[in-house]
Design an enzyme around this catalytic site. Structure first.
Site, PDB file in Angstrom:
ATOM      1  CG  ASP A   1      -2.444  -4.078  -0.365  1.00  0.00           C
ATOM      2  OD1 ASP A   1      -3.184  -4.249   0.622  1.00  0.00           O
ATOM      3  OD2 ASP A   1      -2.084  -2.960  -0.761  1.00  0.00           O
TER       4      ASP A   1
ATOM      5  CB  CYS B   1      -0.897   0.006   1.234  1.00  0.00           C
ATOM      6  SG  CYS B   1      -1.847   1.539   1.402  1.00  0.00           S
TER       7      CYS B   1
END
Length: 162
Positions: free
Chosen positions: A60, A53
Site C-alpha cells: 500500500d 496489507c
C-alpha cells in the site's frame, strides 16, 4: 549541547545508514526546539510511504501529511524518514499504521498539537485516507484538535487532487 542541538543525533549527516525493513520506533530522534516561546506549525510531507496489507501482503502506498506544533522537542527529519521506511514490511491496515505513527510521535516529542493524514492510493477502486490528531489535554490545543477533527475534510475529493 551545541547551539543547533545536533550532538546527540546518530543519523543526520551519516552516509552509511542501515535501512530497516521492519517497524522500528527506536529509529526516531529529536532535537531541541529553538523557538519554544512561539507557536508555529512544522509540516512534513512524506510522499513515499509504503506498508503491507496484513491480509493479502500487497503493498500500500501513501503520501503522509504530518503537521505539528512543537513544544520542547522536534523530530529529526532523516530519522523520521528511516522510521517511516521501517514500515515497508509491516503488515498493518491504513488506519492502524497512521495511529501507530501518531502514538510514536506523541511519545517521542510530546507536541502541543499534532495531526497526521494518510492519503493512500486506491486499490480495488477505493482509496482510504485516515486522519487523526491530538491536542494536549486541558489546553487550547485540545480545543483546536476537536475543531480540526470536525472540519478537516470539508473539500470534496477530486481525481486531480491526489
Amino acid at each position: 549541547m551545541s547551539e543547533n542541538n545536533t550532538e546527540d543525533l546518530s543519523l543526520l549527516g551519516k552516509e552509511a545508514v542501515k535501512y530497516e525493513f521492519d517497524y522500528n520506533p527506536d529509529l526516531l530522534e529529536t532535537f531541541d526546539n529553538s523557538h519554544q516561546g512561539r507557536d508555529y506549525f512544522v509540516k512534513l510531507n512524506c510522499p513515499e510511504f509504503t506498508t503491507l496489507c496484513p491480509i493479502t501482503g500487497q503493498p500500500d502506498f501513501a503520501t503522509l501529511y504530518i503537521s505539528y506544533i512543537p513544544d520542547v522537542k522536534m523530530v529529526e527529519s532523516k530519522a523520521l524518514k528511516l522510521y517511516l521506511f521501517s514500515f515497508r514490511n509491516h503488515g498493518g491496515f491504513h488506519e492502524k499504521s497512521i495511529n501507530m505513527i501518531m502514538d510514536d510521535l506523541i511519545d517521542l516529542m510530546d507536541p502541543k498539537y499534532i495531526e497526521i493524514w494518510g492519503k493512500f492510493t486506491p486499490r480495488g477502486g477505493i482509496s482510504i485516507d485516515p486522519y487523526c490528531n491530538h491536542g494536549r489535554k486541558g489546553t487550547k490545543y485540545e480545543e483546536m484538535a476537536d475543531h480540526r477533527m470536525m472540519n478537516h475534510d470539508m473539500n470534496p475529493e477530486m481525481i486531480d487532487n491526489r
